[in-house]
Enzyme design. Structure first.
Site, PDB file in Angstrom:
ATOM      1  N   GLY A  90      -5.577  -3.476   4.775  1.00  8.29           N
ATOM      2  CA  GLY A  90      -4.792  -4.678   4.030  1.00  8.29           C
ATOM      3  C   GLY A  90      -5.316  -5.990   4.194  1.00  8.29           C
ATOM      4  N   ARG A  91      -5.799  -6.323   5.275  1.00  6.73           N
ATOM      5  CA  ARG A  91      -6.399  -7.483   5.653  1.00  6.73           C
ATOM      6  C   ARG A  91      -7.914  -7.908   5.037  1.00  6.73           C
ATOM      7  NH1 ARG A  91      -5.606  -4.664  10.278  1.00  6.73           N
ATOM      8  NH2 ARG A  91      -7.194  -4.000  11.441  1.00  6.73           N
ATOM      9  N   GLU A 110       9.837  -5.414   4.598  1.00  9.82           N
ATOM     10  CA  GLU A 110      10.253  -6.696   3.971  1.00  9.82           C
ATOM     11  C   GLU A 110      10.006  -6.791   2.646  1.00  9.82           C
ATOM     12  OE1 GLU A 110       8.172  -6.877   8.381  1.00  9.82           O
ATOM     13  OE2 GLU A 110       8.302  -5.508   6.577  1.00  9.82           O
ATOM     14  N   LYS A 140       0.983  -1.437  -0.070  1.00  9.86           N
ATOM     15  CA  LYS A 140       0.064   0.033   0.141  1.00  9.86           C
ATOM     16  C   LYS A 140       0.848   1.187  -0.068  1.00  9.86           C
ATOM     17  CE  LYS A 140      -4.171   1.619   2.167  1.00  9.86           C
ATOM     18  NZ  LYS A 140      -5.200   0.920   3.251  1.00  9.86           N
ATOM     19  N   HIS A 189      -4.998 -36.056  14.991  1.00  8.46           N
ATOM     20  CA  HIS A 189      -3.679 -36.931  15.209  1.00  8.46           C
ATOM     21  C   HIS A 189      -2.468 -36.193  15.896  1.00  8.46           C
ATOM     22  CE1 HIS A 189      -5.371 -40.735  13.600  1.00  8.46           C
ATOM     23  NE2 HIS A 189      -6.161 -39.824  12.684  1.00  8.46           N
ATOM     24  N   GLU A 246      -5.553  -9.293  14.293  1.00 10.46           N
ATOM     25  CA  GLU A 246      -4.886  -7.990  14.017  1.00 10.46           C
ATOM     26  C   GLU A 246      -6.019  -6.997  14.104  1.00 10.46           C
ATOM     27  OE1 GLU A 246      -1.397  -7.296  11.181  1.00 10.46           O
ATOM     28  OE2 GLU A 246      -3.085  -6.426  10.016  1.00 10.46           O
ATOM     29  N   LYS A 302       7.908  -2.546  13.992  1.00 10.51           N
ATOM     30  CA  LYS A 302       8.459  -2.328  12.665  1.00 10.51           C
ATOM     31  C   LYS A 302       9.426  -1.005  12.637  1.00 10.51           C
ATOM     32  CE  LYS A 302       5.494  -2.213   9.213  1.00 10.51           C
ATOM     33  NZ  LYS A 302       4.353  -1.959   8.384  1.00 10.51           N
TER      34      LYS A 302
END
Length: 550
Positions: free
Chosen positions: A267-268, A212, A206, A384, A353, A512
């Site tokens: 963003g999410r 990253e 964005k 399992h 978040e 960050k």
């Protein structure tokens, strides 16, 4: 604004929760043969069964009263109409406008944002078709065979989860890959088998400043230029999805290859925008539209259905009931379809978040639990691994079981076995088995009294573990769109009930910012004395180890 804990319905629920803790779900089912009919909802995309929760008619009545006292319906209208409900960032929240299929305008600051959305969709359609049909060429004139999406968080998880879920719908005309981790191992592994002449990179950021993402983007750019020996090749092999056109252009991306984002898309919640371009390239633009249509169907249900039959509202209320009033601290997401193997991770980000906060809208500390920690895995694998914990731990973990009537990859006998486990687990978690039943079963098998005395306590399952069951007809672009929108609106409703700002993420920003400062110190080999002794010690050990290796 009145604190949630002072609301009459909240106070009633606190008292009611103590009474319900003395109940057992198996007894509630025995007392009411219509329990499934009363506590389930049938929609076109799926069936939601929430009868296996520790609830009664009184519980749900009180929860719906709470939703009304919290003005959920009014807040819903505010979101869909473009009011700036993201108060800490002074932004509207309009991801629903990205998938709206109606012609009704959505106005923001005097402008119909749906015009921008349609322009972006047209851009996506034109570009994705060029890539899929081989009309988009690389620097050497060869068609694109591989697309690498570089992003992180919402710019990665959403598209990757959807393309994994809908892999059976891909014609494999283009291979889509994802890079999110700044650990160089991931991008090295992705790039190693690829031909630079045939790769297209989508840089999804964005702000076009995310450390990253930009670190990975620069590595990809160096990889391409070292092959082409031409800086201008970037224009043929890199596109951007960003709201920062200036930074993207300076990176070397042609202005016409920058896909627009807006500050009213979090963003999410962004896979419905051009962030979803990898989906359109992988599956075809028509499938992407089907995804939007499925989400829009749930948007309409959420907006038009009374609270008492409103699936996202009910899921939010049940989460509040299980976590805030009954004390559960985590919730499991347990899909039983292999294509949904990334769903737990996706919903983990979406919910935690959004609502993992500890202050209310006024910035005041709140004294009640908000949302549980979200975790999970494919159901059969989980059976399992950690289902032992779900069945017999002292910690009660509510769980959402998600499955399908039909498999997207029918193999004789497999789906029936899968779904037998699916149905059995929610029944076992609800009913449990008491010591008397255990002893009777062991006796019927001819076990000695001594063996029964020794083993019986270990085989007791208390049951009374709450679950929701979401049963889709079949995994498809439309049903996946509906499923995601269901949880998005659950998350929104949770935030309103909890009086929490769901659409910021300041907890992400702190780490960050510190990382950026530390990176400078590491690169300059000048570790500040301002760090605590632990952080300084770790950084010093790291630097000294590197120096020894060199």
């Amino acid at each position: 604004m009145q604190p949630r804990t002072s609301l009459p319905s909240w106070k009633k629920l606190v008292t009611h929760a103590q009474d319900m803790k003395e109940q057992h779900m198996s007894e509630l089912f025995t007392q009411n043969s219509q329990r499934f009919e009363q506590f389930s909802i049938k929609l076109a995309p799926f069936l939601l069964d929430y009868s296996k929760n520790l609830i009664s008619n009184d519980t749900m009545s009180m929860l719906f009263d709470l939703a009304k006292e919290c003005d959920v319906e009014q807040w819903r209208e505010k979101m869909f109409s473009g009011q700036r409900i993201n108060s800490t960032e002074d932004r509207a929240v309009l991801h629903t406008a990205l998938r709206s299929r109606s012609s009704k305008p959505v106005m923001l600051d005097g402008k119909n944002v749906k015009e921008d959305v349609q322009r972006s969709l047209n851009h996506m359609k034109d570009f994705s078709e060029k890539v899929r049909q081989g009309h988009w060429k690389g620097y050497s004139g060869k068609r694109i065979t591989d697309v690498v999406n570089i992003g992180v968080g919402g710019s990665n998880l959403g598209p990757q989860m959807v393309t994994e879920a809908l892999k059976q719908y891909s014609d494999n005309s283009v291979n889509v890959h994802y890079v999110s981790n700044v650990d160089g191992t991931q991008i090295a592994n992705v790039l190693r088998p690829l031909n630079p002449e045939k790769v297209l990179f989508i840089i999804s950021s964005k702000t076009f400043t995310t450390t990253e993402t930009m670190t990975n983007a620069k590595t990809a750019m160096k990889w391409l230029v070292s092959s082409s020996f031409d800086q201008s090749a970037i224009a043929k092999h890199f596109i951007a999805v960003s709201s920062n056109k200036k930074n993207a252009t300076e990176f070397g991306i042609a202005p016409e290859n920058i896909f627009e984002l807006w500050d009213w898309v979090g963003g999410r919640f962004s896979l419905w925008s051009a962030i979803g371009l990898p989906i359109a390239i992988d599956l075809g633009f028509e499938r992407f539209i089907e995804l939007l249509e499925g989400a829009d169907e749930i948007d309409q249900h959420f907006c038009e259905t009374p609270l008492e039959q409103n699936a996202p509202v009910i899921l939010a209320l049940l989460s509040l009931w299980n976590c805030t009033f009954l004390g559960a601290q985590s919730q499991a997401i347990l899909p039983y379809d292999q294509p949904l193997h990334m769903l737990s991770a996706y919903l983990q980000q979406a919910e935690m978040e959004s609502n993992g906060k500890s202050v209310n809208w006024q910035g005041e500390s709140i004294d009640y639990s908000t949302v549980p920690s979200i975790w999970g895995e494919l159901g059969i694998n989980g059976q399992h691994a950690f289902y032992q914990y779900l069945h017999q731990s002292n910690n009660i973990v509510p769980a959402d079981f998600i499955g399908s009537v039909e498999s997207v990859t029918p193999v004789q006998g497999h789906h029936q076995t899968l779904m037998a486990n699916f149905f059995a687990q929610t029944q076992a978690l609800m009913q449990g088995v008491d010591e008397q039943q255990v002893r009777a079963g062991l006796k019927a098998k001819g076990r000695t009294p001594e063996y029964i005395d020794k083993v019986a306590p270990h085989k007791v399952h208390k049951g009374n573990r709450p679950t929701n069951t979401i049963l889709m007809k079949r995994i498809s672009p439309r049903s996946i769109g509906s499923l995601i929108a269901l949880y998005e609106h659950k998350i929104f409703t949770q935030g309103i009930l909890l009086q929490i700002c769901s659409f910021d993420q300041w907890g992400v920003e702190l780490g960050k910012g510190l990382a950026n400062n530390i990176e400078v110190e590491l690169s300059e080999n000048k570790i500040s004395d301002n760090h605590d002794s632990s952080t300084k010690g770790l950084m010093t050990f790291f630097q000294e180890s590197i120096l020894k290796q060199s």
